[in-house]
Design an enzyme around this catalytic site. Sequence first.
Site, PDB file in Angstrom:
ATOM      1  N   LYS A 177       1.503   7.928   0.255  1.00  0.00           N
ATOM      2  CA  LYS A 177       1.958   8.157   1.763  1.00  0.00           C
ATOM      3  C   LYS A 177       3.291   8.665   1.800  1.00  0.00           C
ATOM      4  O   LYS A 177       4.173   8.644   0.874  1.00  0.00           O
ATOM      5  CB  LYS A 177       2.067   6.680   2.192  1.00  0.00           C
ATOM      6  CG  LYS A 177       0.901   6.079   2.509  1.00  0.00           C
ATOM      7  CD  LYS A 177       1.126   4.446   3.015  1.00  0.00           C
ATOM      8  CE  LYS A 177      -0.260   3.727   3.334  1.00  0.00           C
ATOM      9  NZ  LYS A 177      -1.160   4.345   4.406  1.00  0.00           N
TER      10      LYS A 177
ATOM     11  N   ARG B 136     -10.868  -0.576   2.265  1.00  0.00           N
ATOM     12  CA  ARG B 136     -12.686  -0.622   2.100  1.00  0.00           C
ATOM     13  C   ARG B 136     -13.167  -0.937   1.006  1.00  0.00           C
ATOM     14  O   ARG B 136     -14.146  -1.504   0.615  1.00  0.00           O
ATOM     15  CB  ARG B 136     -12.996   0.550   3.105  1.00  0.00           C
ATOM     16  CG  ARG B 136     -12.804   1.681   2.267  1.00  0.00           C
ATOM     17  CD  ARG B 136     -12.914   3.121   3.165  1.00  0.00           C
ATOM     18  NE  ARG B 136     -11.694   3.174   4.231  1.00  0.00           N
ATOM     19  CZ  ARG B 136     -11.702   4.085   5.106  1.00  0.00           C
ATOM     20  NH1 ARG B 136     -12.678   5.065   5.153  1.00  0.00           N
ATOM     21  NH2 ARG B 136     -10.728   4.125   5.794  1.00  0.00           N
TER      22      ARG B 136
ATOM     23  N   ASP C  97       0.926  -1.192   0.094  1.00  0.00           N
ATOM     24  CA  ASP C  97       0.045   0.073  -0.086  1.00  0.00           C
ATOM     25  C   ASP C  97       1.034   1.419  -0.011  1.00  0.00           C
ATOM     26  O   ASP C  97       1.314   1.665   1.025  1.00  0.00           O
ATOM     27  CB  ASP C  97      -0.969  -0.016   1.338  1.00  0.00           C
ATOM     28  CG  ASP C  97      -2.092   1.087   1.234  1.00  0.00           C
ATOM     29  OD1 ASP C  97      -1.974   1.773   0.224  1.00  0.00           O
ATOM     30  OD2 ASP C  97      -2.502   1.366   2.387  1.00  0.00           O
TER      31      ASP C  97
END
Length: 496
Positions: free
Chosen positions: A274, A348, A267
């Site tokens: 990030k 999600r 991720d």
Amino acid sequence: MRISLTNYALPKSGAVVATVLKGGKLLPAAARLDKASKKALSRAIKGSRFSGDKGDWLEIIAPAGIDADRVLLAGVGGAADVSAVSLQNLGGNVVHKLATSGLKSATVVCDAIPGVKLEVTEMAAHIAYGANLGSYRFDKYRTTRKAKEKPSLSTVSIAVEGAGKARRAYAPLRAIADGVAFTRDLVSEPANVVFPESFAAECRKLANLGVKVEVLGEARMRRLGMGALLGVGQGSRRESQLVVMRWNGGRRSDKPVAFVGKGVTFDTGGISLKPGAGMEQMKWDMGGAGTVAGLMKAVAGRKAKANVIGIVGLVENMPDGNAQRPGDVVTSMSGQTIEVINTDAEGRLVLADALWYTQDRFKPQFMVDLATLTGAMIIALGHEHAGLFSNNDELAQRLSEAGQTVGEAVWRMPLGDAYDKLINCDVADMKNVGGRGAGSITAAQFLQRFVNDLPWAHLDIAGVAWADKGSPTVPRGGVGWGVRLLDRLVAEHYES
Ligand code: BES
Ligand code: ZN
Ligand code: ZN
């Protein structure tokens, strides 16, 4: 590590581990060793702070009159201190204390303890289980260690009256430990090794244990309308995968139970990139999927009498010319549309389609999903509890109790309409982030929009999937969190 259950006897070499009660009362093996050594053990106890409390250890090297090269006294406390988990910790501690001792073997001589409900054979099995869990190592990429840093211990025996019975008690625990190790491997492997297709290939190997494994690629998922999951993976060179694992150990008429895992093999955050510091940790953003795969290995390995489904959504979240953008609108398999405000809230999106697919195809008794879903979960609960969210009190209660029993604690968090409103959206049916407050709860509310009328629980394992600090049965690295808990849930309530 070779771990075996053997007949009750003091060993001729290696280390011998014997138990002592609170107050320094020697159990039979320790008493025999004390006698053979002309009270060397009693003197060692007197000359130390060892008092037999749970977690006390005393090491005595080469006492005269004893065959073994080293004696370890293990304090177990009083009868009330002794439990399956405390015995597992004892087994794990034996491994840690002796791993690089220079000795090759250790024998734990297992005595019954007055007032303890577990049979001595069960006690021995739990010590073996703990030694197994604690001896896990992920060191395949360390090739230049000095000989002295390498482990010497290769065998742990648990000596017990009724070794055959103890072996039968250990067999299912060993299968669970194999599942935990499988999860730990998947979680600890770097993302250049574990990516969606290689993860799926690992799952395929469970066919050896009788698990039915199907792998859906991007074309199949597109036909199913899984726009939410596919959007996350679209910036990656790696093809996204959905793996369906089925263990049919129950009766034909038993409705299955289903476990669904977030498997983001890396991720980066995507276009909502990030920050660089610590980004390497996001190799374990597939921890939920890892737990589901390990659970399938555990239930199949011990031939659980239940129908268990494990589904993992596997994607890599990358920034790229083809990556999804903030503001993109995707259509999920459920038909609901989502405005992707932040491409870093990707878990999600993956679970939205995986959950919908699971209930739509399998109509399970319940669904439990696991995900390293939110950093906010770590802010709320640290590394001591996983967050539990559920629409069903009975399921939540059962999960809490199973967690207590196996030592994987969960803490229930709220759900509610007021939180749900925070993800309403002008552009689409919902947006994928809810604002600064209650980040873990709005993430759970998002998932709940993809769950119809069936019991469901969501475990946010962001704080517990990885350990920077080891414990007796959990070495540093991938924890394998949840395999034991969910196996226990199945064993306790859903086996015929
Ligand atoms: N994988 C992360 C959550 C995470 C963070 C897990 C740290 C383990 C350790 C997740 O995909 C994520 O990035 N969540 C965002 C959500 C936010 C953009 C609403 C977060 O937690 O910051
Ligand atoms: Zn993210
Ligand atoms: Zn993530």
